[in-house]
Design an enzyme around this catalytic site. Structure first.
Site, PDB file in Angstrom:
ATOM      1  N   HIS A   1      -0.032  -4.698   4.325  1.00 55.80           N
ATOM      2  CA  HIS A   1      -0.433  -5.334   3.066  1.00 55.80           C
ATOM      3  C   HIS A   1       0.124  -4.515   1.895  1.00 55.80           C
ATOM      4  O   HIS A   1       0.194  -3.288   1.975  1.00 55.80           O
ATOM      5  CB  HIS A   1      -1.966  -5.413   2.988  1.00 55.80           C
TER       6      HIS A   1
ATOM      7  N   GLU B   1       3.472 -12.532   0.499  1.00 48.68           N
ATOM      8  CA  GLU B   1       2.512 -12.266  -0.577  1.00 48.68           C
ATOM      9  C   GLU B   1       3.216 -11.536  -1.725  1.00 48.68           C
ATOM     10  O   GLU B   1       3.297 -10.296  -1.708  1.00 48.68           O
ATOM     11  CB  GLU B   1       1.358 -11.391  -0.067  1.00 48.68           C
TER      12      GLU B   1
HETATM   13  P1  PGA Z   1      -5.985 -12.827  -3.503  1.00 46.51           P
HETATM   14  O1  PGA Z   1      -5.535 -11.742  -2.405  1.00 46.51           O
HETATM   15  O2  PGA Z   1      -6.239 -14.108  -2.781  1.00 46.51           O
HETATM   16  O3  PGA Z   1      -7.229 -12.241  -4.118  1.00 46.51           O
HETATM   17  O4  PGA Z   1      -4.866 -12.948  -4.481  1.00 46.51           O
HETATM   18  C1  PGA Z   1      -4.694 -12.080  -1.347  1.00 46.51           C
HETATM   19  C2  PGA Z   1      -4.407 -10.875  -0.504  1.00 46.51           C
HETATM   20  O5  PGA Z   1      -4.292  -9.773  -1.044  1.00 46.51           O
HETATM   21  O6  PGA Z   1      -4.309 -10.975   0.736  1.00 46.51           O
END
Ligand code: PGA
Length: 224
Positions: free
Chosen positions: A97, A146
């Protein structure tokens, strides 16, 4: 529904055990036994065991994931959670992540090691990539695209761009992969991402914490 969909709740370091169990009692009964829609909850390590027990007791069709996993095998690695231990409770593990890359200096090399450990113990690695240029570790079949600007900001990527990045990731991968999108996903916008041909699910942070909002997200997915 034409493809398998992953709906993954990432609670980060935000949900206490009692909040988590309350969430399960409100969300668990709404999860359908639908093979094509895989719902996963990723609590912090301290809640994994109790959450897993509660899911089994309630008979909810909900998978459990960890938010990280050790790059090392079981052994003298104080403070680490090895795949050999985690497999007692989890089906998948979020790996790489951007919050871990940024705050803990996690490298592509360590991420590749974590993927190896996960696969060795039958845990599905869900690797987070920040763009089409992020390396895809060997043995990884599930990715989450992401973009950093979209995480926790209320400013998601466009479904069109997310779909384009997912397409590029699929082309570049040596094996067949599924790509989820993550970053400010809500019940309002999830359908626009899941309707794109290259997007196979969503990794959801903030909006996953509120049981009502997560139930709305599930409802939106079941309505597709
Ligand atoms: P968020 O986070 O939905 O709060 O933007 C997503 C993530 O970090 O996996």
């Amino acid at each position: 529904m034409p493809k398998d969909i992953w709906i993954i709740a990432n609670w980060k370091s935000k949900e206490t055990l009692s909040d988590g169990l309350n969430w399960l009692s409100l969300v668990g009964p709404n999860i359908r036994k639908d093979e094509a829609v895989k719902v996963v909850v990723c609590p912090s390590f301290t809640s994994l065991e109790e959450v897993k027990k509660d899911i089994l007791a309630g008979g909810y069709p909900l998978m459990v994931g960890s938010q990280d996993l050790s790059p090392f095998p079981a052994g003298a690695y104080t403070g680490e959670e090895s795949a050999a231990e985690l497999r007692q409770f989890v089906d998948i593990a979020i790996i790489g992540h951007s919050e871990r890359r940024k705050n803990f200096g996690e490298t592509d090399g360590q991420i590749a090691q974590k993927v190896k450990q996960a696969n060795k113990f039958g845990i599905t690695p869900l690797v987070c990539v920040q763009s089409a240029d992020t390396p895809i570790p060997e043995g990884c079949k599930l990715l989450a695209y992401e973009p950093v600007f979209a995480i926790g900001t209320g400013n998601p990527d466009t479904p069109e761009n997310a779909d384009q990045v997912a397409k590029e990731l699929k082309l570049k991968s040596k094996q067949e992969i599924n790509v989820c999108y993550g970053g400010s996903v809500t019940s309002e916008n999830i359908t626009s991402f899941l309707n794109k041909p290259n997007i196979s699910g969503a990794l959801i942070g903030a909006a996953s914490l509120d049981p009502n909002e997560f139930n709305n997200i599930l409802q939106a997915v079941y309505n597709i």
